[in-house]
Design a protein around this motif. Structure first.
Motif, PDB file in Angstrom:
ATOM      1  N   PRO A  65       0.821  -1.216   0.000  1.00 23.43           N
ATOM      2  CA  PRO A  65       0.000   0.000   0.000  1.00 23.43           C
ATOM      3  C   PRO A  65       0.853   1.264   0.000  1.00 23.43           C
ATOM      4  O   PRO A  65       1.796   1.383   0.788  1.00 23.43           O
ATOM      5  CB  PRO A  65      -0.813  -0.103   1.291  1.00 23.43           C
ATOM      6  N   ALA A  66       0.522   2.197  -0.898  1.00 19.99           N
ATOM      7  CA  ALA A  66       1.243   3.467  -0.972  1.00 19.99           C
ATOM      8  C   ALA A  66       1.157   4.180   0.368  1.00 19.99           C
ATOM      9  O   ALA A  66       0.103   4.222   0.996  1.00 19.99           O
ATOM     10  CB  ALA A  66       0.662   4.339  -2.084  1.00 19.99           C
ATOM     11  N   GLY A  67       2.258   4.701   0.834  1.00 26.80           N
ATOM     12  CA  GLY A  67       2.275   5.424   2.094  1.00 26.80           C
ATOM     13  C   GLY A  67       2.404   4.525   3.313  1.00 26.80           C
ATOM     14  O   GLY A  67       2.560   5.014   4.423  1.00 26.80           O
ATOM     15  N   GLY A  68       2.321   3.206   3.120  1.00 32.47           N
ATOM     16  CA  GLY A  68       2.470   2.278   4.248  1.00 32.47           C
ATOM     17  C   GLY A  68       3.927   2.109   4.631  1.00 32.47           C
ATOM     18  O   GLY A  68       4.841   2.461   3.891  1.00 32.47           O
ATOM     19  N   TRP A  69       4.155   1.570   5.827  1.00 36.65           N
ATOM     20  CA  TRP A  69       5.523   1.392   6.313  1.00 36.65           C
ATOM     21  C   TRP A  69       6.361   0.542   5.377  1.00 36.65           C
ATOM     22  O   TRP A  69       7.502   0.879   5.078  1.00 36.65           O
ATOM     23  CB  TRP A  69       5.507   0.730   7.686  1.00 36.65           C
ATOM     24  N   LEU A  70       5.808  -0.583   4.912  1.00 32.81           N
ATOM     25  CA  LEU A  70       6.601  -1.484   4.074  1.00 32.81           C
ATOM     26  C   LEU A  70       7.026  -0.806   2.771  1.00 32.81           C
ATOM     27  O   LEU A  70       8.170  -0.938   2.344  1.00 32.81           O
ATOM     28  CB  LEU A  70       5.837  -2.776   3.796  1.00 32.81           C
ATOM     29  N   ALA A  71       6.117  -0.079   2.142  1.00 35.03           N
ATOM     30  CA  ALA A  71       6.455   0.630   0.905  1.00 35.03           C
ATOM     31  C   ALA A  71       7.507   1.699   1.177  1.00 35.03           C
ATOM     32  O   ALA A  71       8.435   1.886   0.384  1.00 35.03           O
ATOM     33  CB  ALA A  71       5.211   1.241   0.285  1.00 35.03           C
ATOM     34  N   GLN A  72       7.382   2.388   2.310  1.00 30.84           N
ATOM     35  CA  GLN A  72       8.366   3.420   2.651  1.00 30.84           C
ATOM     36  C   GLN A  72       9.735   2.806   2.915  1.00 30.84           C
ATOM     37  O   GLN A  72      10.755   3.309   2.444  1.00 30.84           O
ATOM     38  CB  GLN A  72       7.900   4.206   3.876  1.00 30.84           C
ATOM     39  N   TRP A  73       9.767   1.727   3.671  1.00 31.64           N
ATOM     40  CA  TRP A  73      11.043   1.093   3.989  1.00 31.64           C
ATOM     41  C   TRP A  73      11.713   0.516   2.752  1.00 31.64           C
ATOM     42  O   TRP A  73      12.915   0.623   2.586  1.00 31.64           O
ATOM     43  CB  TRP A  73      10.859  -0.024   5.010  1.00 31.64           C
ATOM     44  N   HIS A  74      10.887  -0.109   1.903  1.00 34.83           N
ATOM     45  CA  HIS A  74      11.424  -0.793   0.721  1.00 34.83           C
ATOM     46  C   HIS A  74      11.688   0.167  -0.427  1.00 34.83           C
ATOM     47  O   HIS A  74      12.531  -0.088  -1.272  1.00 34.83           O
ATOM     48  CB  HIS A  74      10.452  -1.895   0.289  1.00 34.83           C
ATOM     49  N   GLY A  75      10.945   1.270  -0.460  1.00 33.81           N
ATOM     50  CA  GLY A  75      11.107   2.231  -1.544  1.00 33.81           C
ATOM     51  C   GLY A  75      10.489   1.756  -2.845  1.00 33.81           C
ATOM     52  O   GLY A  75      10.867   2.214  -3.920  1.00 33.81           O
TER      53      GLY A  75
END
Length: 119
Positions: free
Chosen positions: A51-61
């Motif tokens: 999900p955009a804006g979620g922690w995993l997307a932020q961490w993974h880029g």
């Protein structure tokens, strides 16, 4: 004769030459066969969206990541157990580990019976 339930086993993949192969550790396969009395089926890795804006997307880029399936999820299943240890390790020598996987196999067989009875 009723066949044992099929149980998905998460896999890793390896490149050998020009070919990609799914693989699972022998201890996992043996534990499912010996203690749970079920038939393991190798599952491929998945690439779910993050999900955009979620922690995993932020961490993974990125918006997706390759993951091994079914490590922890529940959609109304009757048997879900998350552990941070390896009950498949020496399952035939450890009564507690054997009991955990045996209970899992029992739940698989019960679910199989319910599915067969409803058809």
């Amino acid at each position: 004769m009723r066949l044992p339930p099929l149980v998905g086993l998460p896999t890793d993949s390896t490149l050998q030459g020009h070919h990609r192969f799914a693989m699972a550790g022998e201890k996992y396969v043996r534990a499912l066969v010996d203690a749970a009395a079920v038939t393991p089926v190798l599952l491929p890795s998945l690439q779910p969206p993050l999900p955009a804006g979620g922690w995993l997307a932020q961490w993974h880029g990125a918006r997706s990541a390759v993951v091994s399936p079914v490590h922890a999820r529940s959609r109304g299943h009757s048997f879900v157990l998350g552990v941070q240890w390896h009950p498949e390790w020496r399952v035939t020598h450890n009564p507690f580990y054997h009991a955990v996987l045996h209970a899992f196999g029992q739940a698989c067989r019960q679910r199989q019976r319910l599915q067969q009875d409803s058809t």
